[in-house]
Design a protein around this motif. Structure first.
Motif, PDB file in Angstrom:
ATOM      1  N   GLN A  53       1.105  -1.366   0.356  1.00  0.00           N
ATOM      2  CA  GLN A  53       0.339  -0.540  -0.049  1.00  0.00           C
ATOM      3  C   GLN A  53       1.290   0.950  -0.117  1.00  0.00           C
ATOM      4  OE1 GLN A  53      -0.702  -2.123   2.629  1.00  0.00           O
ATOM      5  NE2 GLN A  53      -2.032  -3.671   1.073  1.00  0.00           N
ATOM      6  N   SER A  54       0.374   2.836  -0.204  1.00  0.00           N
ATOM      7  CA  SER A  54       1.007   3.569  -0.694  1.00  0.00           C
ATOM      8  C   SER A  54       0.870   3.977   0.477  1.00  0.00           C
ATOM      9  CB  SER A  54      -0.087   4.346  -1.612  1.00  0.00           C
ATOM     10  OG  SER A  54       0.714   5.881  -1.243  1.00  0.00           O
ATOM     11  N   ALA A  55       1.760   4.602   1.839  1.00  0.00           N
ATOM     12  CA  ALA A  55       1.374   5.019   2.747  1.00  0.00           C
ATOM     13  C   ALA A  55       0.954   6.682   2.638  1.00  0.00           C
ATOM     14  CB  ALA A  55       3.073   5.401   3.827  1.00  0.00           C
ATOM     15  N   PRO A  56       1.918   8.022   1.512  1.00  0.00           N
ATOM     16  CA  PRO A  56       0.738   8.905   2.032  1.00  0.00           C
ATOM     17  C   PRO A  56      -0.675   8.319   1.805  1.00  0.00           C
ATOM     18  CG  PRO A  56       2.414   8.768   0.101  1.00  0.00           C
ATOM     19  CD  PRO A  56       2.652   7.057   0.708  1.00  0.00           C
ATOM     20  N   LYS A  57      -0.734   8.113   0.373  1.00  0.00           N
ATOM     21  CA  LYS A  57      -2.626   7.467   0.265  1.00  0.00           C
ATOM     22  C   LYS A  57      -3.308   6.967   1.472  1.00  0.00           C
ATOM     23  CE  LYS A  57      -3.860   6.886  -3.699  1.00  0.00           C
ATOM     24  NZ  LYS A  57      -5.362   7.544  -3.846  1.00  0.00           N
ATOM     25  N   GLY A  58      -2.195   5.944   2.061  1.00  0.00           N
ATOM     26  CA  GLY A  58      -3.506   4.909   3.178  1.00  0.00           C
ATOM     27  C   GLY A  58      -3.389   6.083   4.359  1.00  0.00           C
ATOM     28  N   CYS A  67       4.667  10.856  -3.428  1.00  0.00           N
ATOM     29  CA  CYS A  67       4.654  12.619  -4.057  1.00  0.00           C
ATOM     30  C   CYS A  67       6.278  12.609  -5.261  1.00  0.00           C
ATOM     31  CB  CYS A  67       5.736  13.151  -2.662  1.00  0.00           C
ATOM     32  SG  CYS A  67       5.092  12.566  -1.374  1.00  0.00           S
ATOM     33  N   ILE A  68       5.761  13.720  -5.880  1.00  0.00           N
ATOM     34  CA  ILE A  68       6.604  13.389  -7.528  1.00  0.00           C
ATOM     35  C   ILE A  68       7.176  15.601  -7.058  1.00  0.00           C
ATOM     36  CG2 ILE A  68       7.110  13.758  -9.667  1.00  0.00           C
ATOM     37  CD1 ILE A  68       4.819  10.943  -9.762  1.00  0.00           C
ATOM     38  N   SER A  69       7.697  15.933  -7.030  1.00  0.00           N
ATOM     39  CA  SER A  69       8.318  17.378  -7.047  1.00  0.00           C
ATOM     40  C   SER A  69       9.667  17.778  -8.436  1.00  0.00           C
ATOM     41  CB  SER A  69       9.045  17.807  -5.919  1.00  0.00           C
ATOM     42  OG  SER A  69       7.848  17.163  -4.697  1.00  0.00           O
ATOM     43  N   ALA A  75       9.709  19.123  -2.115  1.00  0.00           N
ATOM     44  CA  ALA A  75       8.604  17.842  -1.270  1.00  0.00           C
ATOM     45  C   ALA A  75       7.335  18.241  -1.558  1.00  0.00           C
ATOM     46  CB  ALA A  75       9.231  17.565   0.465  1.00  0.00           C
ATOM     47  N   HIS A  76       7.068  16.827  -1.163  1.00  0.00           N
ATOM     48  CA  HIS A  76       4.950  16.491  -1.802  1.00  0.00           C
ATOM     49  C   HIS A  76       4.729  16.918  -2.520  1.00  0.00           C
ATOM     50  CE1 HIS A  76       5.640  16.304   3.379  1.00  0.00           C
ATOM     51  NE2 HIS A  76       6.236  15.112   3.109  1.00  0.00           N
ATOM     52  N   GLY A  77       5.439  17.097  -3.822  1.00  0.00           N
ATOM     53  CA  GLY A  77       3.935  17.250  -4.430  1.00  0.00           C
ATOM     54  C   GLY A  77       3.691  16.738  -5.324  1.00  0.00           C
ATOM     55  N   ILE A  78       2.419  17.266  -5.907  1.00  0.00           N
ATOM     56  CA  ILE A  78       1.277  17.002  -5.881  1.00  0.00           C
ATOM     57  C   ILE A  78       0.962  16.626  -7.517  1.00  0.00           C
ATOM     58  CG2 ILE A  78      -1.682  16.859  -5.566  1.00  0.00           C
ATOM     59  CD1 ILE A  78      -1.531  18.656  -3.669  1.00  0.00           C
ATOM     60  N   MET A  89      14.835  19.358 -12.625  1.00  0.00           N
ATOM     61  CA  MET A  89      15.042  18.272 -11.516  1.00  0.00           C
ATOM     62  C   MET A  89      13.994  17.958 -10.783  1.00  0.00           C
ATOM     63  SD  MET A  89      17.818  18.473  -8.589  1.00  0.00           S
ATOM     64  CE  MET A  89      16.459  20.315  -7.680  1.00  0.00           C
ATOM     65  N   VAL A  90      14.013  16.115 -10.762  1.00  0.00           N
ATOM     66  CA  VAL A  90      12.614  16.162 -10.337  1.00  0.00           C
ATOM     67  C   VAL A  90      13.348  14.817  -9.081  1.00  0.00           C
ATOM     68  CG1 VAL A  90      10.801  13.949 -11.551  1.00  0.00           C
ATOM     69  CG2 VAL A  90      11.587  15.360 -13.234  1.00  0.00           C
ATOM     70  N   ASN A  91      12.175  15.092  -8.209  1.00  0.00           N
ATOM     71  CA  ASN A  91      12.500  14.901  -7.006  1.00  0.00           C
ATOM     72  C   ASN A  91      11.327  12.941  -7.243  1.00  0.00           C
ATOM     73  OD1 ASN A  91      11.621  13.962  -4.170  1.00  0.00           O
ATOM     74  ND2 ASN A  91      13.560  13.870  -3.665  1.00  0.00           N
ATOM     75  N   ILE A  92      11.554  12.193  -6.837  1.00  0.00           N
ATOM     76  CA  ILE A  92      10.208  11.401  -6.693  1.00  0.00           C
ATOM     77  C   ILE A  92      10.800  10.795  -5.703  1.00  0.00           C
ATOM     78  CG2 ILE A  92       9.623   9.116  -7.432  1.00  0.00           C
ATOM     79  CD1 ILE A  92      10.742   9.924 -10.407  1.00  0.00           C
ATOM     80  N   ASP A  93       9.528  10.382  -4.466  1.00  0.00           N
ATOM     81  CA  ASP A  93       9.793  10.001  -3.252  1.00  0.00           C
ATOM     82  C   ASP A  93       8.300   8.330  -3.033  1.00  0.00           C
ATOM     83  OD1 ASP A  93       8.746   9.743  -0.355  1.00  0.00           O
ATOM     84  OD2 ASP A  93      10.110  11.824  -0.146  1.00  0.00           O
ATOM     85  N   VAL A  94       9.258   7.825  -2.290  1.00  0.00           N
ATOM     86  CA  VAL A  94       7.809   6.419  -2.639  1.00  0.00           C
ATOM     87  C   VAL A  94       7.754   6.283  -1.180  1.00  0.00           C
ATOM     88  CG1 VAL A  94       7.959   4.347  -3.021  1.00  0.00           C
ATOM     89  CG2 VAL A  94       9.278   5.939  -4.967  1.00  0.00           C
ATOM     90  N   SER A  95       6.971   5.986  -0.695  1.00  0.00           N
ATOM     91  CA  SER A  95       7.093   5.275   0.952  1.00  0.00           C
ATOM     92  C   SER A  95       5.596   4.916   0.819  1.00  0.00           C
ATOM     93  CB  SER A  95       6.838   5.978   1.900  1.00  0.00           C
ATOM     94  OG  SER A  95       5.413   7.247   1.981  1.00  0.00           O
TER      95      SER A  95
END
Length: 246
Positions: A53-58, A67-69, A75-78, A89-95
């Motif tokens: 499960q996705s942590a930010p969604k769940g 989160c894609i910025s 951070a925490h881009g929707i 420059m892209v940031n991909i944050d997966v939890s």
């Protein structure tokens, strides 16, 4: 979380591997012209395939699986209609979580050919992570991590974001220790423990040392700086750190 049992270690490694694989697949799939929503939909499919499960969604009801910025978004881009461009420059944050265990990982990277400073930031933040990791040992002061990270930034005439920090993770997405600073704080005397699970995540900045929250209630921004992040979930052990999200 303090990992104690074989079940703990196996569970943390499983979800760490899943989150790391999703992160890497999203990086590989990032192409100019794609929207961040298209990229996030791929993450949703990968979470489902892995039985995770996705942590930010769940946990937080975040409007995305990841989160894609981009650029000024730190951070925490929707995920949404914004299209990724050559040189961004892209940031991909997966939890995510599985069977009660959590992991958190993220990376900033340049799409195609970008400004030299953007690639420099991505290189330096990895160097800062490695320096912090060397100090992440049971029995050491937590503040030593931040000191090492900040020293790397200063060596390259850069700085750190001070109001975004690493954190504890493992049985939930955010837990004790609440903050793992990316700079030295003399008041931070906490000692790292054997089995402690942390998300170590330096944020290296060209100028500004603080971010502010956008009107959407999620995204963190800067006004005049670029910022790169690099994050892994780590189990601290006497034999050395175990990076679950490689």
């Amino acid at each position: 979380m303090i990992a104690k049992t074989e079940e703990d270690f196996n569970g943390l490694k499983e979800i760490g591997k899943i989150c790391g694989a999703i992160r890497d697949e999203l990086v590989r799939s990032t192409k100019p012209g794609m929207t961040t929503k298209e990229l996030d939909n791929l993450a949703g499919e990968l979470f489902e395939k892995a039985g995770a499960q996705s942590a930010p969604k769940g946990v937080y009801d975040f409007p995305g699986y990841t989160c894609i910025s981009i650029n000024e978004e730190v951070a925490h881009g929707i995920p949404g209609k914004r299209a990724i461009q050559e040189g961004d420059m892209v940031n991909i944050d997966v939890s995510g979580s599985k069977n009660g265990y959590f992991a958190d990982t993220g990376i900033s990277f340049v799409v195609g050919n970008g400004k030299d400073i953007l690639q420099t930031l991505c290189d330096v933040v990895k160097e800062a992570f490695d320096a912090g990791l060397e100090k992440a040992k049971p029995g050491a002061k937590k503040s030593a991590i931040g000191k090492a990270v900040h020293n790397v930034a200063k060596k390259h005439n850069l700085t750190v974001i001070k109001n975004l920090t690493g954190h504890g993770v493992g049985s939930s997405i955010h837990e004790a220790p609440e903050h793992i600073f990316n700079y030295y704080d003399s008041w931070d005397k906490e000692i790292l423990k054997n089995g402690m699970v942390i998300a170590l995540e330096p944020f290296i900045s060209t100028k500004e040392e603080e971010v502010f929250q956008a009107d959407d209630g999620w995204t963190y921004l800067t006004e005049k700086s670029f910022v790169a992040q690099y994050e892994h979930t780590i189990i601290l052990t006497k034999e050395g750190p175990i990076i679950t999200t490689l």
